[in-house]
Design a protein around this motif. Sequence first.
Motif, PDB file in Angstrom:
ATOM      1  N   GLU A 246       1.755  -4.711   2.894  1.00 22.81           N
ATOM      2  CA  GLU A 246       1.992  -4.272   1.514  1.00 22.81           C
ATOM      3  C   GLU A 246       3.485  -4.242   1.205  1.00 22.81           C
ATOM      4  OE1 GLU A 246       0.885  -0.487  -1.436  1.00 22.81           O
ATOM      5  OE2 GLU A 246       0.440  -0.385   0.709  1.00 22.81           O
ATOM      6  N   SER A 247       4.284  -3.694   2.121  1.00 23.85           N
ATOM      7  CA  SER A 247       5.733  -3.625   1.918  1.00 23.85           C
ATOM      8  C   SER A 247       6.341  -5.017   1.818  1.00 23.85           C
ATOM      9  CB  SER A 247       6.385  -2.856   3.070  1.00 23.85           C
ATOM     10  OG  SER A 247       5.986  -1.506   3.080  1.00 23.85           O
ATOM     11  N   TYR A 248       5.917  -5.912   2.711  1.00 22.59           N
ATOM     12  CA  TYR A 248       6.475  -7.265   2.720  1.00 22.59           C
ATOM     13  C   TYR A 248       6.188  -7.996   1.414  1.00 22.59           C
ATOM     14  CZ  TYR A 248       7.273 -12.133   3.980  1.00 22.59           C
ATOM     15  OH  TYR A 248       7.704 -13.439   3.982  1.00 22.59           O
ATOM     16  N   PHE A 249       4.953  -7.899   0.928  1.00 22.75           N
ATOM     17  CA  PHE A 249       4.600  -8.580  -0.319  1.00 22.75           C
ATOM     18  C   PHE A 249       5.258  -7.914  -1.525  1.00 22.75           C
ATOM     19  CE2 PHE A 249       1.678 -10.791   2.295  1.00 22.75           C
ATOM     20  CZ  PHE A 249       1.217 -11.893   1.588  1.00 22.75           C
ATOM     21  N   LEU A 250       5.605  -6.639  -1.408  1.00 16.01           N
ATOM     22  CA  LEU A 250       6.250  -5.929  -2.506  1.00 16.01           C
ATOM     23  C   LEU A 250       7.729  -6.282  -2.617  1.00 16.01           C
ATOM     24  CD1 LEU A 250       5.724  -3.708  -4.697  1.00 16.01           C
ATOM     25  CD2 LEU A 250       6.516  -2.042  -3.005  1.00 16.01           C
TER      26      LEU A 250
END
Length: 356
Positions: A246-250
């Motif tokens: 989630e963090s990476y895609f955000l």
Amino acid sequence: MDSISTKNATVYFNSDVYSELNDYINTTNPSKIFVLVDTNTHDYCLPKFLERLPTGDIIIEVMEIPNGEEHKTIDICTGVWEALSEYNADRKSLLINLGGGVVTDLGGFVASTYMRGIAYINMPTSLLAMVDASVGGKTGVDLGALKNQIGVINEGALVGIDTTFLDTLPQNEMVSGFAEMLKHGLIYNKEYWNILTHLEKLDISDLDRLIYDSVVIKNKVVTEDPGEKGLRKILNFGHTLGHAIESYFLENADKTPILHGEAVAIGMLLESYLSTKICGLSVKELDIINEGILKTFTKVNITKNDQKHIIDLLQYDKKNSHGIVKFVLLEAIGQPKLDCVVSNELILEAFDYYSN
């Protein structure tokens, strides 16, 4: 439905929500009431909520924040703290958080820290917040793209779950919340998992009971371990890799951000595969988990380069200690195992399994 007593609060459902909320207000007599909303709940939920909140002479102020995970930041908190101060909020003020997980997490943190703590109430409006974010007292915000790095554990005065708010949700938000319900089955109750993965045998009237059952499961875990020293860690199944994804895609402009539940669904698939390698989860049950999750969630393309950066983000997971990444894995459906150490090579193998 009966209310559910947590360690320091009570969760009320549907017809009981507003009578209990108004009783609380009449009993405690707050100096002012502040309602925190985001741009969506301001339009779709606030009018209905205010209609059912008779407060006599108590002043009500509405504070609005932008919608979305990218706004779950200290900067937004600062704006809310400043608004509370400008409106002369004192220690007898009450903050009501009307929204999804971002609003309940951020609002709970703001209330827990303003003047060293004022009372707050969560009114979750998304499925994710109803079954997970609003219950258990975890509050906080993200640090950049790193999920929930800043926060405290502090329960509100009560939680009011009015499932009619779900009528305002788009389909993808409903699906996101469903991931947390699936997680509750995988870590705690195989029968509940079986019900959730055969929803074709149910109808919409069964949703209230399923939400109730999820809250019961979470509350049992949280009540036994409120400070997340042991058992409560099982609620992080799927989240070690899920949060990193989630963090990476955000944080990457060339990626389309994915919702929390969508990332957790991927995390559960990956961590179920790891469970077969480390904890003895059977291939048969791995196939059952795959089928159950992929009934609802479509696969996301995660490249080899993506995988490397996602693994790098694991160092920020809150379960880590002494620089070692700790996973929650499964010995079987309904039987989690804590503090599992997994090599990067196995994680890459799990990504290959997911992709293929």
